[in-house]
Design a protein around this motif. Structure first.
Motif, PDB file in Angstrom:
ATOM      1  N   UNK A  66      -3.781  49.913  52.763  1.00 37.23           N
ATOM      2  CA  UNK A  66      -2.647  50.408  54.043  1.00 37.23           C
ATOM      3  C   UNK A  66      -3.976  50.862  54.708  1.00 37.23           C
ATOM      4  N   UNK A  67      -3.747  49.318  56.781  1.00 36.17           N
ATOM      5  CA  UNK A  67      -4.483  50.457  57.880  1.00 36.17           C
ATOM      6  C   UNK A  67      -3.663  49.887  58.661  1.00 36.17           C
ATOM      7  N   UNK A  68      -4.583  50.625  59.906  1.00 35.71           N
ATOM      8  CA  UNK A  68      -4.431  50.513  61.121  1.00 35.71           C
ATOM      9  C   UNK A  68      -5.074  50.104  62.574  1.00 35.71           C
ATOM     10  N   UNK A  69      -5.096  49.921  63.110  1.00 35.36           N
ATOM     11  CA  UNK A  69      -6.356  49.225  64.077  1.00 35.36           C
ATOM     12  C   UNK A  69      -6.340  50.514  65.502  1.00 35.36           C
ATOM     13  N   UNK A  70      -7.226  51.078  65.632  1.00 35.49           N
ATOM     14  CA  UNK A  70      -7.053  52.004  66.713  1.00 35.49           C
ATOM     15  C   UNK A  70      -8.464  51.538  67.433  1.00 35.49           C
ATOM     16  N   UNK A  71      -7.970  51.296  68.573  1.00 32.39           N
ATOM     17  CA  UNK A  71      -9.529  50.985  69.940  1.00 32.39           C
ATOM     18  C   UNK A  71     -10.107  50.000  69.008  1.00 32.39           C
ATOM     19  N   UNK A  72      -9.603  49.382  68.375  1.00 32.99           N
ATOM     20  CA  UNK A  72     -10.479  47.858  67.993  1.00 32.99           C
ATOM     21  C   UNK A  72     -10.805  48.626  66.347  1.00 32.99           C
ATOM     22  N   UNK A  73     -11.248  49.362  65.949  1.00 34.59           N
ATOM     23  CA  UNK A  73     -11.735  49.818  64.872  1.00 34.59           C
ATOM     24  C   UNK A  73     -10.453  50.584  63.610  1.00 34.59           C
ATOM     25  N   UNK A  74     -10.927  49.896  62.391  1.00 35.68           N
ATOM     26  CA  UNK A  74      -9.985  49.694  61.688  1.00 35.68           C
ATOM     27  C   UNK A  74      -9.982  50.893  60.965  1.00 35.68           C
ATOM     28  N   UNK A  75      -8.206  52.241  61.083  1.00 30.90           N
ATOM     29  CA  UNK A  75      -8.439  53.034  60.332  1.00 30.90           C
ATOM     30  C   UNK A  75      -7.811  53.172  58.885  1.00 30.90           C
ATOM     31  N   UNK A  76      -8.503  53.444  58.042  1.00 33.29           N
ATOM     32  CA  UNK A  76      -7.242  53.347  56.614  1.00 33.29           C
ATOM     33  C   UNK A  76      -6.865  54.335  56.189  1.00 33.29           C
ATOM     34  N   UNK A  77      -5.906  54.573  55.564  1.00 36.55           N
ATOM     35  CA  UNK A  77      -5.198  55.366  55.088  1.00 36.55           C
ATOM     36  C   UNK A  77      -5.441  55.480  53.761  1.00 36.55           C
ATOM     37  N   UNK A  78      -5.788  57.272  52.705  1.00 39.50           N
ATOM     38  CA  UNK A  78      -6.324  57.264  51.522  1.00 39.50           C
ATOM     39  C   UNK A  78      -5.278  56.424  50.614  1.00 39.50           C
ATOM     40  N   UNK A 131     -10.791  41.294  52.578  1.00 39.98           N
ATOM     41  CA  UNK A 131     -10.020  41.388  51.436  1.00 39.98           C
ATOM     42  C   UNK A 131     -11.542  42.797  50.442  1.00 39.98           C
ATOM     43  N   UNK A 132     -12.874  42.027  51.143  1.00 45.72           N
ATOM     44  CA  UNK A 132     -13.864  42.071  50.224  1.00 45.72           C
ATOM     45  C   UNK A 132     -14.290  44.097  50.888  1.00 45.72           C
ATOM     46  N   UNK A 133     -14.020  43.211  52.296  1.00 47.86           N
ATOM     47  CA  UNK A 133     -14.833  44.416  53.099  1.00 47.86           C
ATOM     48  C   UNK A 133     -13.932  45.935  52.750  1.00 47.86           C
ATOM     49  N   UNK A 134     -12.747  45.964  53.106  1.00 43.57           N
ATOM     50  CA  UNK A 134     -11.758  46.967  52.753  1.00 43.57           C
ATOM     51  C   UNK A 134     -11.917  47.615  51.038  1.00 43.57           C
ATOM     52  N   UNK A 135     -12.525  46.548  50.360  1.00 44.19           N
ATOM     53  CA  UNK A 135     -11.978  47.283  48.667  1.00 44.19           C
ATOM     54  C   UNK A 135     -13.191  47.592  48.901  1.00 44.19           C
ATOM     55  N   UNK A 136     -14.678  47.772  48.960  1.00 50.49           N
ATOM     56  CA  UNK A 136     -16.076  48.769  49.697  1.00 50.49           C
ATOM     57  C   UNK A 136     -15.682  49.771  50.298  1.00 50.49           C
ATOM     58  N   UNK A 137     -14.794  49.702  51.578  1.00 51.73           N
ATOM     59  CA  UNK A 137     -14.621  51.048  51.876  1.00 51.73           C
ATOM     60  C   UNK A 137     -14.073  51.824  51.441  1.00 51.73           C
ATOM     61  N   UNK A 138     -12.235  51.249  50.485  1.00 47.49           N
ATOM     62  CA  UNK A 138     -11.546  51.883  49.831  1.00 47.49           C
ATOM     63  C   UNK A 138     -13.118  52.757  48.778  1.00 47.49           C
ATOM     64  N   UNK A 139     -13.043  51.867  48.059  1.00 52.98           N
ATOM     65  CA  UNK A 139     -13.904  52.759  47.071  1.00 52.98           C
ATOM     66  C   UNK A 139     -14.944  54.030  47.173  1.00 52.98           C
ATOM     67  N   UNK A 140     -15.549  52.915  48.430  1.00 53.48           N
ATOM     68  CA  UNK A 140     -16.528  54.910  48.631  1.00 53.48           C
ATOM     69  C   UNK A 140     -16.386  55.777  49.434  1.00 53.48           C
ATOM     70  N   UNK A 141     -14.356  55.765  49.709  1.00 49.26           N
ATOM     71  CA  UNK A 141     -13.800  56.517  49.956  1.00 49.26           C
ATOM     72  C   UNK A 141     -13.455  57.514  49.404  1.00 49.26           C
ATOM     73  N   UNK A 142     -13.203  56.897  48.216  1.00 47.65           N
ATOM     74  CA  UNK A 142     -12.820  57.788  46.963  1.00 47.65           C
ATOM     75  C   UNK A 142     -13.315  58.561  46.113  1.00 47.65           C
ATOM     76  N   UNK A 143     -14.596  58.376  46.004  1.00 48.38           N
ATOM     77  CA  UNK A 143     -15.500  59.422  46.202  1.00 48.38           C
ATOM     78  C   UNK A 143     -15.103  60.953  46.436  1.00 48.38           C
ATOM     79  N   UNK A 144     -15.118  61.855  45.926  1.00 45.05           N
ATOM     80  CA  UNK A 144     -15.399  63.097  46.041  1.00 45.05           C
ATOM     81  C   UNK A 144     -16.030  63.717  46.930  1.00 45.05           C
ATOM     82  N   UNK A 145     -15.770  64.264  48.241  1.00 47.54           N
ATOM     83  CA  UNK A 145     -17.189  65.572  48.271  1.00 47.54           C
ATOM     84  C   UNK A 145     -18.056  66.284  47.592  1.00 47.54           C
ATOM     85  N   UNK A 146     -19.064  67.004  47.107  1.00 47.30           N
ATOM     86  CA  UNK A 146     -19.505  67.763  46.433  1.00 47.30           C
ATOM     87  C   UNK A 146     -19.007  68.699  46.492  1.00 47.30           C
TER      88      UNK A 146
END
Length: 234
Positions: free
Chosen positions: A50-62, A199-214
């Motif tokens: 789930x994402x939205x546009x903000x000033x032309x940028x993709x903003x993804x929900x977790x 869809x491929x770009x979204x998937x890459x963003x979602x997967x990398x965003x799911x990695x927890x911080x150290x």
């Protein structure tokens, strides 16, 4: 070097020259995410976001939902096992939490079997070490550096790998940094990533965003090497 699947490449980069990983739990999550990334590159699945546009940028929900696109066999045993386990559908974070330990153990053992990680049994307080092959690891870092410096064209595979490496914090350790323009282009879906399916770009963003911080307090070689756990799910 380039016959390695995405989780193998990620895990090779996760191991430092000392034989330890900075944060084994984070590396385990990243390895499981890389498995899904490999299947996404093979057009077997995608992560619906789930994402939205903000000033032309993709903003993804977790979060996100894993959607299977093609369940035919891939020729990779672990990949076919993952596809089979995902038949009933799964949320991204739940799957990564369940899969992380098995993924870490499986792909680390594969790297050991290929001679790309050298197992060193623990001695006293030193703990178990897995030393990466310096030539293979160095070659992979050099290839990524060429992409970051825009000397090598970005392709779909390297998009996923660079996103994972960046999110896991390895990029800074290797001296790799995306420019502001590169980050802006990726966030807007233009420039080097324009030709890639959304869809491929979204998937890459979602997967990398799911990695927890150290984990708090984890740093240097004290990060431990227990991410493999018992090799099972939860």
């Amino acid at each position: 070097m380039w016959h390695l699947p995405l989780p193998g490449e990620f895990l090779l980069l996760a191991h430092r020259e000392s034989g330890r990983v900075r944060d084994s739990e984070q590396a385990a999550y990243g390895c499981a995410a890389a498995e899904l990334g490999e299947l996404a590159l093979r057009r077997r699945l995608r992560v619906r976001v789930r994402k939205s546009k903000l000033f032309g940028f993709d903003v993804y929900r977790a979060g996100g939902t894993i959607e299977l696109l093609d369940t035919r066999r891939t020729g990779l045993g672990w990949a076919d096992d993952v596809l089979g386990a995902l038949q009933s559908g799964s949320g991204l974070h739940g799957w990564l939490r369940h899969r992380r330990r098995a993924a870490f153990t499986l792909h680390r053992d594969a790297l050991i079997g290929q001679g790309l990680l050298r197992h060193q049994p623990g001695r006293l307080l030193a703990g178990v070490r897995h030393h990466p092959d310096p030539l293979a690891r160095g070659s992979l870092i050099a290839h990524l550096r060429a992409v970051y410096d825009q000397r090598t064209p970005l392709d779909e595979h390297l998009l996923f790998l660079s996103d994972l490496v960046d999110s896991a914090g390895f990029a800074g350790e290797f001296g790799l940094r995306l420019s502001w323009q590169q980050r802006k282009d990726r966030a807007r879906g233009v420039g080097a990533v324009l030709a890639f399916p959304e869809g491929l770009r979204d998937t890459s963003t979602a997967l990398s965003g799911a990695i927890p911080s150290p984990r708090s307090g984890v740093g240097g070689d004290g990060g431990g090497d227990g991410g493999g756990g018992d090799g099972g799910g939860e």
